[in-house]
Enzyme design. Structure first.
Site: not given
Ligand code: ATP
Ligand code: LTN
Length: 333
Positions: A114, A195, A198
């Protein structure tokens, strides 16, 4: 009477929730709520470690709470609440910042990813894992359902808890991470080495839970595939198709083997079209329920009740922490 396991997890209100969040985290949340004493938090204090628009942030908190319910979380079974409504998170977060080491925080891959390429990065982004450890340890949590990207943060949470217990006496339960065999790491549609996230700047990289059927079909048809035309699960040689197979398998509740047989000799076109329809059918009932809840005016009440329960459970841990560390003079005798 055997005590129910305590479960805690959180999601940041930092954008539209994706299929990765759903398959990696939210589905596990729902499965656990019948057997565990589950706390599911909207971690808004974590979201502000990167810049957020205040009006949008407040909307996204309510959006995420509505989605929690739309996917099947029942506020009478699980405690649903917003992190900043329970000040014990910030208080314990500070104490744990004084326990964790700079070197440990510097090794966190989420921070490195990040912070990469940014001119200025907040101190909060660096100390983020101490607040996450506080979230979990406050509730004497046994199990933390998350996606694989959070495994390193969970290991650090255990290290912080263990260090505190050794230095000040037994205070925290040490939590276990709960990862799915499949779904723990859903990859981007435009690049299967990253990965699905969002906050990725390219919306084509992800399916969002509230995407329209047309958007889902378009995104699927544009999703990258691998060089040959065979629908086969092989994450090393065929990472893009393997990712789509994993998404298909989890969404349709069919094994990967069954899907490989179904699409033998058929090529990617049919496969991606069918997958788009599976996703449309999976997401439509969730979207319908979401619209009902989001406009019902019930969300604030649910979150208020959740915060009250969370405060009750968090308070004794915070009082004990203060006592152990030698802080304050009014909370303990
Ligand atoms: P950001 O991009 O804002 O960091 P993010 O999409 O990675 O957000 P988080 O809010 O950080 O989402 O994560 C919420 C939950 O979803 C966590 O348990 C994280 O491990 C899970 N998660 C996020 N992205 C994935 C993915 N691509 N596959 C499986 N689990 C995920
Ligand atoms: N760091 C997590 C969100 C998060 C969390 C938590 C997850 C904050 N506090 C406590 C589980 C338990 C993320 O970025 N996905």
């Amino acid at each position: 009477m055997s005590q129910r396991q305590r479960v805690f997890s959180g999601i940041q209100p930092s954008g539209q929730i994706t299929l990765g969040n759903y398959l990696g985290a939210l589905k596990q949340f729902v499965n656990l709520q019948d057997t565990a004493d589950a706390f599911y938090c909207i971690v808004d204090l974590h979201a502000i470690t990167v810049p957020q628009d205040p009006t949008l942030l407040r909307e996204r908190i309510l959006d995420l709470a509505s989605l929690y319910i739309a996917v099947g979380l029942d506020p009478n079974k699980s405690t649903l609440f917003v992190q900043s409504d329970v000040s014990a998170h910030s208080e314990l977060g500070w104490v744990l910042q004084c326990i964790v080491h700079m070197g440990e925080l510097s090794r966190m891959t989420q921070f490195k990813e990040k912070a990469e390429g940014k001119d200025s990065v907040s101190v909060g982004l660096f100390t983020y894992p101490a607040l996450m450890a506080a979230d979990i340890l406050l509730y004497q949590t046994n199990l933390v359902p998350v996606g694989e990207d959070q495994k390193q943060h969970l290991e650090l949470t255990r290290d912080i808890g263990e260090r505190f217990n050794t230095r000040f006496g037994s205070t925290f339960t040490l939590p276990e991470v709960l990862l799915l065999d499949q779904g723990a790491r859903i990859m981007s549609l435009d690049d299967p080495t990253k990965k699905m996230s969002k906050s990725n700047s390219n919306p084509q990289s992800r399916i969002e839970m509230l995407d329209s059927p047309d958007d889902i079909r378009k995104k699927m048809s544009r999703a990258v595939t691998d060089s040959d035309r065979e629908v086969r699960f092989d994450p090393k040689q065929k990472p893009a198709v393997s990712n789509l197979l994993a998404i298909y398998s989890l969404s349709a509740n069919k094994s990967i083997q069954t899907l490989e047989k179904e699409y033998q000799g058929k090529g990617y076109g049919d496969f991606k079209k069918d997958l788009a329809e599976v996703l449309v059918n999976t997401l439509q009932p969730i979207q319908k329920r979401y619209a009902e809840i989001r406009n019902s005016g019930e969300i604030q009440d649910i979150l208020k009740r959740g915060a009250n329960r969370a405060k009750e459970v968090a308070r004794p841990t915070l009082d004990l922490v203060k006592q152990q560390v030698g802080l304050g003079c009014t909370t303990h005798s």
